[in-house]
Design a protein around this motif. Structure first.
Motif, PDB file in Angstrom:
ATOM      1  N   LEU A  89       0.835  -1.189   0.000  1.00  0.00           N
ATOM      2  CA  LEU A  89       0.000   0.000   0.000  1.00  0.00           C
ATOM      3  C   LEU A  89       0.878   1.249   0.000  1.00  0.00           C
ATOM      4  CD1 LEU A  89      -2.719  -1.071   2.578  1.00  0.00           C
ATOM      5  CD2 LEU A  89      -2.599  -1.521   0.117  1.00  0.00           C
ATOM      6  N   ARG A  90       0.424   2.247  -0.733  1.00  0.00           N
ATOM      7  CA  ARG A  90       1.199   3.467  -0.942  1.00  0.00           C
ATOM      8  C   ARG A  90       0.900   4.495   0.154  1.00  0.00           C
ATOM      9  NH1 ARG A  90       0.389   3.535  -6.206  1.00  0.00           N
ATOM     10  NH2 ARG A  90      -1.564   4.669  -6.112  1.00  0.00           N
ATOM     11  N   SER A  91       1.965   5.170   0.618  1.00  0.00           N
ATOM     12  CA  SER A  91       1.842   6.224   1.615  1.00  0.00           C
ATOM     13  C   SER A  91       2.744   7.391   1.217  1.00  0.00           C
ATOM     14  CB  SER A  91       2.256   5.702   2.997  1.00  0.00           C
ATOM     15  OG  SER A  91       2.375   6.755   3.931  1.00  0.00           O
ATOM     16  N   ASN A  92       2.406   8.583   1.663  1.00  0.00           N
ATOM     17  CA  ASN A  92       3.287   9.735   1.410  1.00  0.00           C
ATOM     18  C   ASN A  92       4.031  10.174   2.666  1.00  0.00           C
ATOM     19  OD1 ASN A  92       1.248  10.930   2.833  1.00  0.00           O
ATOM     20  ND2 ASN A  92       0.468  12.173   1.143  1.00  0.00           N
ATOM     21  N   ASP A  93       3.904   9.404   3.764  1.00  0.00           N
ATOM     22  CA  ASP A  93       4.616   9.745   4.996  1.00  0.00           C
ATOM     23  C   ASP A  93       4.759   8.505   5.868  1.00  0.00           C
ATOM     24  OD1 ASP A  93       5.710  10.814   7.287  1.00  0.00           O
ATOM     25  OD2 ASP A  93       4.335  12.523   7.399  1.00  0.00           O
ATOM     26  N   LEU A  94       5.760   7.681   5.534  1.00  0.00           N
ATOM     27  CA  LEU A  94       5.924   6.423   6.270  1.00  0.00           C
ATOM     28  C   LEU A  94       6.404   6.642   7.702  1.00  0.00           C
ATOM     29  CD1 LEU A  94       7.417   3.595   4.027  1.00  0.00           C
ATOM     30  CD2 LEU A  94       5.088   3.915   4.843  1.00  0.00           C
ATOM     31  N   GLU A  95       7.154   7.698   7.933  1.00  0.00           N
ATOM     32  CA  GLU A  95       7.600   7.972   9.302  1.00  0.00           C
ATOM     33  C   GLU A  95       6.386   8.175  10.211  1.00  0.00           C
ATOM     34  OE1 GLU A  95      10.555   7.785  10.439  1.00  0.00           O
ATOM     35  OE2 GLU A  95      11.935   8.042   8.753  1.00  0.00           O
ATOM     36  N   LYS A  96       5.423   8.947   9.715  1.00  0.00           N
ATOM     37  CA  LYS A  96       4.203   9.193  10.496  1.00  0.00           C
ATOM     38  C   LYS A  96       3.418   7.900  10.683  1.00  0.00           C
ATOM     39  CE  LYS A  96       0.019  12.063  10.477  1.00  0.00           C
ATOM     40  NZ  LYS A  96      -0.722  13.120   9.724  1.00  0.00           N
ATOM     41  N   LYS A  97       3.314   7.083   9.606  1.00  0.00           N
ATOM     42  CA  LYS A  97       2.591   5.818   9.698  1.00  0.00           C
ATOM     43  C   LYS A  97       3.270   4.885  10.697  1.00  0.00           C
ATOM     44  CE  LYS A  97      -0.781   6.284   6.661  1.00  0.00           C
ATOM     45  NZ  LYS A  97      -0.654   7.720   6.384  1.00  0.00           N
ATOM     46  N   ASN A  98       4.599   4.878  10.688  1.00  0.00           N
ATOM     47  CA  ASN A  98       5.332   4.018  11.610  1.00  0.00           C
ATOM     48  C   ASN A  98       5.033   4.400  13.060  1.00  0.00           C
ATOM     49  OD1 ASN A  98       7.187   1.965  12.309  1.00  0.00           O
ATOM     50  ND2 ASN A  98       8.868   3.439  12.433  1.00  0.00           N
ATOM     51  N   ARG A  99       5.018   5.679  13.344  1.00  0.00           N
ATOM     52  CA  ARG A  99       4.697   6.140  14.700  1.00  0.00           C
ATOM     53  C   ARG A  99       3.268   5.745  15.082  1.00  0.00           C
ATOM     54  NH1 ARG A  99       7.473  10.777  12.795  1.00  0.00           N
ATOM     55  NH2 ARG A  99       5.497  11.884  12.484  1.00  0.00           N
ATOM     56  N   TYR A 100       2.344   5.874  14.120  1.00  0.00           N
ATOM     57  CA  TYR A 100       0.947   5.514  14.359  1.00  0.00           C
ATOM     58  C   TYR A 100       0.800   4.022  14.661  1.00  0.00           C
ATOM     59  CZ  TYR A 100      -3.883   4.282  13.231  1.00  0.00           C
ATOM     60  OH  TYR A 100      -5.141   3.763  13.271  1.00  0.00           O
ATOM     61  N   PHE A 101       1.432   3.185  13.843  1.00  0.00           N
ATOM     62  CA  PHE A 101       1.331   1.741  14.055  1.00  0.00           C
ATOM     63  C   PHE A 101       1.897   1.338  15.417  1.00  0.00           C
ATOM     64  CE2 PHE A 101       1.570   1.206   9.189  1.00  0.00           C
ATOM     65  CZ  PHE A 101       0.193   1.232   9.084  1.00  0.00           C
ATOM     66  N   TYR A 141       0.318  -9.438   6.846  1.00  0.00           N
ATOM     67  CA  TYR A 141      -0.249  -8.108   6.675  1.00  0.00           C
ATOM     68  C   TYR A 141       0.292  -7.477   5.390  1.00  0.00           C
ATOM     69  CZ  TYR A 141      -2.224  -7.658  11.403  1.00  0.00           C
ATOM     70  OH  TYR A 141      -2.974  -7.794  12.537  1.00  0.00           O
ATOM     71  N   PRO A 142      -0.422  -6.493   4.840  1.00  0.00           N
ATOM     72  CA  PRO A 142       0.166  -5.734   3.734  1.00  0.00           C
ATOM     73  C   PRO A 142       1.405  -4.997   4.226  1.00  0.00           C
ATOM     74  CG  PRO A 142      -1.765  -4.600   4.584  1.00  0.00           C
ATOM     75  CD  PRO A 142      -1.720  -5.939   5.271  1.00  0.00           C
ATOM     76  N   PHE A 143       2.301  -4.669   3.305  1.00  0.00           N
ATOM     77  CA  PHE A 143       3.409  -3.805   3.665  1.00  0.00           C
ATOM     78  C   PHE A 143       3.219  -2.459   2.967  1.00  0.00           C
ATOM     79  CE2 PHE A 143       4.755  -6.283   0.009  1.00  0.00           C
ATOM     80  CZ  PHE A 143       5.531  -5.435  -0.775  1.00  0.00           C
ATOM     81  N   PHE A 144       4.095  -1.506   3.274  1.00  0.00           N
ATOM     82  CA  PHE A 144       3.844  -0.118   2.892  1.00  0.00           C
ATOM     83  C   PHE A 144       5.067   0.474   2.200  1.00  0.00           C
ATOM     84  CE2 PHE A 144       1.423  -1.394   6.547  1.00  0.00           C
ATOM     85  CZ  PHE A 144       0.134  -0.994   6.241  1.00  0.00           C
ATOM     86  N   ILE A 145       4.793   1.417   1.297  1.00  0.00           N
ATOM     87  CA  ILE A 145       5.866   2.007   0.497  1.00  0.00           C
ATOM     88  C   ILE A 145       5.679   3.515   0.382  1.00  0.00           C
ATOM     89  CG2 ILE A 145       4.696   1.779  -1.754  1.00  0.00           C
ATOM     90  CD1 ILE A 145       7.434   0.789  -2.872  1.00  0.00           C
ATOM     91  N   GLU A 146       6.801   4.208   0.363  1.00  0.00           N
ATOM     92  CA  GLU A 146       6.826   5.643   0.058  1.00  0.00           C
ATOM     93  C   GLU A 146       7.897   5.858  -1.001  1.00  0.00           C
ATOM     94  OE1 GLU A 146       7.936   9.975   2.071  1.00  0.00           O
ATOM     95  OE2 GLU A 146       7.539   8.256   3.372  1.00  0.00           O
ATOM     96  N   TRP A 147       7.482   6.271  -2.192  1.00  0.00           N
ATOM     97  CA  TRP A 147       8.407   6.447  -3.301  1.00  0.00           C
ATOM     98  C   TRP A 147       9.164   7.767  -3.175  1.00  0.00           C
ATOM     99  CZ3 TRP A 147       9.543   2.685  -6.703  1.00  0.00           C
ATOM    100  CH2 TRP A 147       8.650   1.596  -6.768  1.00  0.00           C
TER     101      TRP A 147
END
Length: 230
Positions: A89-101, A141-147
């Motif tokens: 799944l695509r994200s534009n802010d993985l640092e923020k997502k990591n903190r959220y998870f 689980y799905p994994f996540f990407i930020e290009w």
């Protein structure tokens, strides 16, 4: 809301074999490139806002030493058979997502910096994030990407080099169908992770729908995708 970036199909075939085989089926895959630090390489088929990745081991010694979660799952799954395995799944802010998870109580891989060397020698870079899980027969689980570049910049470049043709952008991955042993359990887990409401046995993303179907006699994995025009 998350968007589907790509689905992953594990294979023992090399990218050139995939390109030749799948072109016979009337689609337009291309050789992707090498993940030199992971010992893998891939072929890719783009739709208008997501793609299929065929992932295979190129250098078994490097792959076996890798700690990258997707490579570890590839080595585990490919013993049994080829097939769809996971999705990103695509994200534009993985640092923020990591903190959220982490705040939600999930253990993660932390941000993984990644790159792929194309046939032309170009390096394409991105960041990845995985939710920790045991690699076994249960659904990952799905994994996540930020290009490194925006989707608009990436697609403009891919059109220019012929990777994406006009007919690619007429297609979309409409549904991703998972075979699981307990539909309600998986819906609950994925709904919580992605902050999405459930509807029947589905989760609706911005550009696709996840469908969970009961299948008791097989590994829990992404089983099928549906590609449609539009």
């Amino acid at each position: 809301m998350f968007e589907l970036d790509h689905v992953v199909y594990f294979t023992t075939k090399n990218p050139q074999q995939i390109v030749e085989q799948e072109q016979i089926e009337g689609i337009h895959p291309v050789k992707g490139g090498q993940h030199l630090h992971w010992g893998t390489y891939n072929a890719l088929f783009y739709t208008k806002n997501s793609y299929i990745e065929w992932l295979a081991v190129e250098d078994e010694n490097i792959a076996e030493q890798s700690t990258q979660p997707l490579v570890k799952q590839l080595l585990y799954d490919i013993v049994d058979d080829e097939g769809f395995a996971s999705l990103c799944l695509r994200s534009n802010d993985l640092e923020k997502k990591n903190r959220y998870f982490k705040k939600m109580g999930y253990r993660t891989s932390g941000i993984i910096h990644a790159e792929r060397k194309t046939d032309s020698g170009e390096l394409r870079k991105w960041k990845m994030l995985f939710i920790d899980h045991k690699i076994n027969h249960t659904l990952p689980y799905p994994f996540f990407i930020e290009w490194e570049k925006s989707i608009e910049e990436r697609y403009a470049s891919l059109r220019e080099d012929g990777t994406i043709k006009p007919e690619n952008e007429e297609l979309a991955i409409k549904r991703c169908i998972f075979h699981v042993k307990n539909v309600e359990e998986k819906l609950t887990h994925w709904s919580r992770l992605l902050s999405l409401p459930t509807k029947g046995n589905t989760l609706k993303l911005a550009n696709t729908t996840f469908v969970f179907e009961e299948k008791l006699d097989s590994k829990e994995r992404l089983h099928t995708i549906e590609i449609v025009k539009g």
